[in-house]
Structures are given as structure tokens and as C-alpha cells.
Design a protein around this motif. Structure first.
Motif, mmCIF file in Angstrom:
data_model
loop_
_atom_site.group_PDB
_atom_site.id
_atom_site.type_symbol
_atom_site.label_atom_id
_atom_site.label_comp_id
_atom_site.label_asym_id
_atom_site.label_seq_id
_atom_site.Cartn_x
_atom_site.Cartn_y
_atom_site.Cartn_z
ATOM 1 N N SER A 178 0.843 -1.188 0.000
ATOM 2 C CA SER A 178 0.000 0.000 0.000
ATOM 3 C C SER A 178 0.883 1.243 0.000
ATOM 4 C CB SER A 178 -0.914 0.032 1.230
ATOM 5 O OG SER A 178 -1.525 1.301 1.382
ATOM 6 N N PRO A 179 0.488 2.303 -0.725
ATOM 7 C CA PRO A 179 1.260 3.554 -0.652
ATOM 8 C C PRO A 179 1.186 4.200 0.719
ATOM 9 C CG PRO A 179 -0.784 3.897 -1.866
ATOM 10 C CD PRO A 179 -0.665 2.410 -1.630
ATOM 11 N N PHE A 180 0.287 3.674 1.582
ATOM 12 C CA PHE A 180 0.129 4.232 2.929
ATOM 13 C C PHE A 180 0.639 3.277 4.012
ATOM 14 C CE2 PHE A 180 -3.666 5.906 0.527
ATOM 15 C CZ PHE A 180 -3.105 7.143 0.247
ATOM 16 N N ASN A 181 1.327 2.204 3.625
ATOM 17 C CA ASN A 181 1.845 1.280 4.628
ATOM 18 C C ASN A 181 2.822 2.000 5.554
ATOM 19 O OD1 ASN A 181 3.943 -0.904 5.641
ATOM 20 N ND2 ASN A 181 2.085 -2.009 5.072
ATOM 21 N N VAL A 182 2.780 1.648 6.812
ATOM 22 C CA VAL A 182 3.581 2.349 7.821
ATOM 23 C C VAL A 182 5.077 2.259 7.555
ATOM 24 C CG1 VAL A 182 3.743 0.366 9.397
ATOM 25 C CG2 VAL A 182 3.836 2.692 10.311
ATOM 26 N N VAL A 183 5.528 1.278 6.791
ATOM 27 C CA VAL A 183 6.950 1.149 6.488
ATOM 28 C C VAL A 183 7.458 2.360 5.705
ATOM 29 C CG1 VAL A 183 8.603 -0.199 5.117
ATOM 30 C CG2 VAL A 183 7.068 -1.353 6.682
ATOM 31 N N HIS A 184 6.567 3.054 4.982
ATOM 32 C CA HIS A 184 6.971 4.291 4.319
ATOM 33 C C HIS A 184 7.445 5.328 5.341
ATOM 34 C CE1 HIS A 184 5.586 3.424 0.188
ATOM 35 N NE2 HIS A 184 4.619 2.726 0.773
ATOM 36 N N LEU A 185 6.981 5.192 6.589
ATOM 37 C CA LEU A 185 7.403 6.098 7.657
ATOM 38 C C LEU A 185 8.538 5.518 8.487
ATOM 39 C CD1 LEU A 185 3.944 7.320 9.031
ATOM 40 C CD2 LEU A 185 5.372 8.399 7.281
ATOM 41 N N THR A 186 8.488 4.226 8.788
ATOM 42 C CA THR A 186 9.453 3.638 9.721
ATOM 43 C C THR A 186 10.758 3.219 9.053
ATOM 44 O OG1 THR A 186 8.450 1.434 9.457
ATOM 45 C CG2 THR A 186 7.626 2.827 11.245
ATOM 46 N N LEU A 187 10.705 2.890 7.758
ATOM 47 C CA LEU A 187 11.913 2.524 7.005
ATOM 48 C C LEU A 187 11.916 3.244 5.656
ATOM 49 C CD1 LEU A 187 12.256 -1.332 7.671
ATOM 50 C CD2 LEU A 187 13.793 0.473 8.455
ATOM 51 N N PRO A 188 11.986 4.568 5.670
ATOM 52 C CA PRO A 188 11.930 5.329 4.414
ATOM 53 C C PRO A 188 13.275 5.311 3.694
ATOM 54 C CG PRO A 188 12.262 6.816 6.234
ATOM 55 C CD PRO A 188 12.135 5.434 6.844
ATOM 56 N N GLU A 189 13.241 5.758 2.435
ATOM 57 C CA GLU A 189 14.495 5.950 1.705
ATOM 58 C C GLU A 189 15.343 7.008 2.399
ATOM 59 O OE1 GLU A 189 15.857 4.359 -0.753
ATOM 60 O OE2 GLU A 189 14.174 2.981 -1.036
ATOM 61 N N ASP A 190 14.708 8.083 2.825
ATOM 62 C CA ASP A 190 15.378 9.065 3.673
ATOM 63 C C ASP A 190 14.336 9.738 4.555
ATOM 64 O OD1 ASP A 190 14.438 11.690 2.483
ATOM 65 O OD2 ASP A 190 15.430 10.842 0.726
ATOM 66 N N GLU A 191 14.813 10.386 5.601
ATOM 67 C CA GLU A 191 13.912 10.926 6.612
ATOM 68 C C GLU A 191 13.050 12.058 6.071
ATOM 69 O OE1 GLU A 191 17.217 10.495 7.064
ATOM 70 O OE2 GLU A 191 17.113 8.672 8.290
ATOM 71 N N ALA A 192 13.567 12.806 5.099
ATOM 72 C CA ALA A 192 12.788 13.905 4.519
ATOM 73 C C ALA A 192 11.552 13.370 3.805
ATOM 74 C CB ALA A 192 13.652 14.713 3.558
ATOM 75 N N ASP A 193 11.672 12.220 3.122
ATOM 76 C CA ASP A 193 10.513 11.602 2.471
ATOM 77 C C ASP A 193 9.464 11.213 3.513
ATOM 78 O OD1 ASP A 193 11.379 11.855 -0.100
ATOM 79 O OD2 ASP A 193 12.170 9.816 -0.251
ATOM 80 N N ALA A 194 9.909 10.634 4.624
ATOM 81 C CA ALA A 194 8.976 10.236 5.677
ATOM 82 C C ALA A 194 8.247 11.450 6.235
ATOM 83 C CB ALA A 194 9.719 9.495 6.783
ATOM 84 N N ALA A 195 8.965 12.538 6.470
ATOM 85 C CA ALA A 195 8.341 13.746 7.014
ATOM 86 C C ALA A 195 7.328 14.324 6.030
ATOM 87 C CB ALA A 195 9.415 14.789 7.337
ATOM 88 N N ARG A 196 7.667 14.313 4.746
ATOM 89 C CA ARG A 196 6.730 14.823 3.731
ATOM 90 C C ARG A 196 5.454 13.980 3.697
ATOM 91 N NH1 ARG A 196 5.834 12.912 -1.058
ATOM 92 N NH2 ARG A 196 7.748 11.662 -1.003
ATOM 93 N N LEU A 197 5.598 12.649 3.716
ATOM 94 C CA LEU A 197 4.427 11.772 3.701
ATOM 95 C C LEU A 197 3.576 11.966 4.954
ATOM 96 C CD1 LEU A 197 5.973 8.466 2.288
ATOM 97 C CD2 LEU A 197 4.382 10.016 1.134
#
Length: 484
Positions: A178-197
Motif C-alpha cells: 500500500s502507498p500508505f503502509n507504515v513502512v513508508h514512515l518507519t523505514l523510508p528511503e530518507d527521513e525527509a521523504d517520511a516527514a513529507r508523507l
């Protein structure tokens, strides 16, 4: 002055002047066992001591001060200075500095070894309080952020295991789920991507925040590695972050610098706790576990809101032991976070289990096989839990080894200094690795008892990595806690 070397003085003298060093202009005397003879002035002192009373025949002056009252400086922590002096006398050694709320993340670790060594949390835990300032565990209900399934989709597509048990293949699968799976936040490519999401999901209604704070009752139904079905229950809350030295929250395992640095960057970017940590406490649960329809349910986990009455007060006299989440807790301390998202489980809970984690070693020292594996495992099971023991498996058979009274199996294995090790909860997997030739040997250990983990933690001692294996892991993606 130069001519006095080796001479006995008939009358006492005192130094009346000496110039500062020409280069450094220290304005004082730097003693390097001898005085430079240039420009040194001596003059006799008026009051003499009978030289016959001194074994070396050197006359000394009477002290000019008969009595001295010492008043401690208000800014000095005298017990701490005594402790520091004692450490210097015993001998210098590498150790980690105290884990204080003002420390940066680099201060959490040994600056040379890059990890916290055995007993290194001792100074962090500090001395027992004298009772004048009671320190208590402060828990409070949370205004949780959570998924709105009508926008984000079903929870089955959104939740994930904790970040530290996900390998790259599983991460890719979860990201694609899912594009909204929590792993997009907990294991992002970089922290800036996680903050934006995080900001986008809040703005678009993927994530919503509760209007009122609440405690949450958590229930996890699971089948353990032993094949037995159980239910573990806990309380989701916000815990006030305390440095280890306050002895409110106790660690039991060593931590490493790299994971904490990554978690620190992520916490700073999100300004929110994306995953809870797992804590244990002694005593009865301070709430009635709900039995009605849960507010959330996914993958064997169910959540209910529970009334807050009496819950916060019940933790006022508790010490809390970190079961899982040492890196995230120490990151919260280093960041200066006021609260952290936690799941609190009583040690009386019948579903609480610690499973063993066996060691697979590339190299082992000595220990020749003396019996078959089944017989060695039966002997290990019969040994008293109060004494360390383990089974060493090598191609061709096994042997039982024993350690000290009061020690743990994992401490015994560590003392045997095996080569690089990997970990597995499965005896069969450990044996198979040896049979394939991937390892020289395997160490089979018993599960560590909860009371022993508490015993070492309360004594301020840390234990080897993977001393405990709590199963199941807490799910990430059920509840989030913003820092503000």
C-alpha cells in the motif's frame, strides 16, 4: 638555589617569588618534580619546628592556618566527585558516559568501540535515590493519530512489524502492499521523504487525530515458536521519558550507535513516535480488560479504549523494564522528547513469554562432542535455572557445558568467546547451519527467565545481545504519538 642540591638546610625556608613561564605566562608554578633554579628567591621563615622530630632532619614551618572550615560549593555534586575519584583510583578503562537527557546521541555509546559494553549502563543507572525526591513512572492517556480506513484502506495493508526485524525483501513487499503502509514512515528511503508523507497523510485525512486523550487496551493472540497458542495483553499509553540514572526505566540489553543515529534523524523529521516500545512492570494490571467489540482489529491484535480512572496513579511506584525498544528509548532521551509511546505489560500476564535465542558460531573454542544431541538437550532441560548451562553442537554430536551459579546461559556462551555469531530461535535451524558447513558450531540455550532479567537490570548490569526474545512483536501502524 642551584647550589643547594643535596644539601641539608639548617633553617626552614619558603619560596617568595618565581616568574611565570616566558611562553605560556601561566601566572603560577608548574611543578615537574624540580624547580628551575633561575630567578628563584628563598627567604627564611620565622617560626621553626624542631628538626630532630623529622626523620630526614629537615626543618619545617608551622602551618599558618590552625583550623579550616570547608563549605561545599552549591554547584558541585560531591557524591559524584567521590565516585569519579574512586573510579580513577581503581583504574581507568573505556566506559560509556552517563545517559543523561542533555546528551547527544554520540554520548550514548563508547566513542572507540562504537557500542555499549557489558555493565556500561551501570553509571547511567546511577545511585539509588535517598528518598528525598521520589521519582515515579508518569503515564498518561494519548491523543492518538491513527489511520482512517475509509481513506487509507484496510489495516491489513497498512500495518507492519517493527523496523528492526524487517529485512530488505520484506520491506519491499510491505512498500508495495500500500502507498500508505507504515513502512513508508518507519523505514523510508530518507527521513525527509517520511516527514513529507506524514504531513501529506495528515492533510489528506489518511491519518486522523483523536479529539480526546485515551488509554488503549491491547490484546495479541499468537502461536509461539513452541506451537502453543496464547494471548498477551497490555496497555497503550504515553510515558514520560526519564534518563536511566533516575531508575524509573531500566535497560537490560546493550545498544549500538548506528540504529540510534537513524532513529534520531527520523524522530527529528517526523516530530512523532511512529512505533511503540514494549515495557514490563510487576503487579496487577490497573484496568479491567474489555470484552466487547474492539475499536480496531488486525492480524490477531485488538484495541479498545479504556476509562482512565486510577491507571496513572497505579504506576507511581513502578520500575519499568524495557523488553523491546532500547534503541528508540535512548533516542528519545537524546532527542529530549518529553513522552514516548509505550505498551505496558505486567509480568503476571499469562501470555507473556520469553523464548530462547540460540547462537550459531563461525568458530568455537574446544568442546568436543561427547553425546548425541537429544541426550544433551535432555540434560540441559534438567539443570537448575539458577546455574548457567548450554549445549554445544558440532558435526558428530553435542556436549553440555556449565557455568557459574547465578549466571545466565547467554553469559556462559559469551565467556566461551565464539567467533562471529548469528541468532535463531529454532534449534533445527541452528543444527542445520552446522550440518551444511555454514558454521563450526551452535550453542543451544534455555529461555531467560523474566525475574532474572529484572534482577540484572535492577543491579545496573546489561546483558548480551539477544538475551531475550519476546514474541510476538508489537505491530507498527496501529497508533502514532506526535511529540507536541
Amino acid at each position: 638555589m642551584c647550589d643547594l642540591a643535596g644539601e641539608k638546610l639548617e633553617e626552614a625556608v619558603q619560596l617568595v617569588s618565581i616568574p611565570a613561564h616566558r611562553r605560556r605566562q601561566l601566572g603560577g608554578v608548574l611543578s615537574l618534580r624540580v624547580l628551575d633554579c633561575a630567578n628563584v628567591e628563598l627567604e627564611p621563615v620565622a617560626e621553626l619546628v624542631d628538626s630532630a622530630k623529622h626523620s630526614d632532619g629537615v626543618a619545617l614551618a608551622e602551618p599558618g592556618v590552625e583550623e579550616l572550615d570547608v563549605v561545599p560549593h552549591a554547584r558541585l555534586d560531591l557524591p559524584a566527585l567521590v565516585d569519579e575519584l574512586e573510579r580513577e583510583v581503581v583504574g581507568a578503562r573505556l566506559r560509556s558516559p552517563a545517559l543523561l537527557s542533555s546528551d547527544s546521541v554520540r554520548a550514548l555509546d563508547d566513542t572507540i568501540l562504537g557500542e555499549v559494553g557489558d555493565r556500561a549502563h551501570g553509571p547511567s543507572l546511577g545511585r539509588k535515590q535517598d528518598g528525598t525526591v521520589p521519582l515515579v513512572a508518569v503515564v498518561k492517556p494519548i491523543r492518538a493519530v491513527r489511520y482512517d480506513e475509509s481513506v487509507a484502506g484496510p489495516l491489513e495493508q497498512l500495518v507492519a512489524p517493527p523496523y528492526d526485524v524487517i529485512d530488505e525483501a520484506e520491506r519491499e513487499e510491505l512498500l508495495a502492499r500500500s502507498p500508505f503502509n507504515v513502512v513508508h514512515l518507519t523505514l523510508p528511503e530518507d527521513e525527509a521523504d517520511a516527514a513529507r508523507l506524514w504531513r501529506e497523510w495528515l492533510s489528506d485525512g489518511v491519518l486522523v487525530r483523536d479529539q480526546e486523550p485515551s488509554f488503549w487496551a491491547l490484546e495479541q493472540q499468537y502461536v509461539g515458536p513452541d506451537g502453543v497458542e496464547r494471548t498477551r495483553r497490555g496497555l497503550v499509553a504515553a510515558l514520560r521519558v526519564e534518563p536511566y540514572e533516575n531508575r524509573v526505566v531500566l535497560p537490560h540489553e546493550r545498544t549500538h550507535a548506528e540504529p540510534k543515529e537513524g532513529r534520531l534523524r527520523l524522530l527529528d523529521a517526523l516530530q512523532a513516535h511512529a512505533e511503540p516500545i514494549f515495557l514490563l512492570y510487576d503487579g496487577e494490571a490497573p484496568y479491567e480488560h474489555p470484552t466487547g467489540e474492539p475499536d480496531m482489529e488486525v492480524e490477531g491484535a485488538r484495541l479498545w479504549r479504556v476509562p482512565p480512572e486510577g491507571i496513572a496513579d497505579s504506576f507511581a511506584d513502578k520500575q519499568l523494564l524495557i523488553a523491546d525498544g532500547h534503541h528508540r528509548y535512548e533516542t528519545a532521551i537524546a532527542f529530549g522528547a518529553e513522552h514516548i509511546l509505550v505498551v505496558l505489560v505486567t509480568t503476571d500476564d499469562p501470555g507473556l513469554m520469553i523464548f530462547p535465542t540460540h547462537r550459531v558460531a563461525a568458530r568455537i573454542n574446544g568442546t568436543s562432542p561427547t553425546q548425541d544431541l537429544d541426550h544433551a538437550l535432555a540434560e540441559l532441560a534438567a539443570k537448575p535455572a539458577s546455574r548457567a548451562a548450554a549445549v554445544v553442537y558440532r558435526k558428530g554430536g553435542a556436549a553440555l557445558v556449565e557455568g557459574d551459579e547465578g549466571a545466565l546461559d547467554v553469559q556462559l556462551v559469551e565467556s566461551l568467546a565464539p567467533g562471529p555469531v548469528s541468532y535463531t530461535p529454532s534449534v533445527d535451524d541452528a543444527v542445520a547451519a552446522v550440518e551444511r558447513g555454514d558454521a563450526e558450531g551452535a550453542f543451544i540455550v534455555r529461555p531467560t527467565r523474566i525475574e532474572d532479567v529484572f534482577r540484572f537490570a535492577q543491579a545496573g548490569e546489561t546483558l548480551p545481545q539477544k538475551t531475550t526474545y519476546f514474541y510476538p512483536k508489537l505491530l507498527s501502524g496501529l497508533l502514532f504519538l506526535p511529540l507536541e
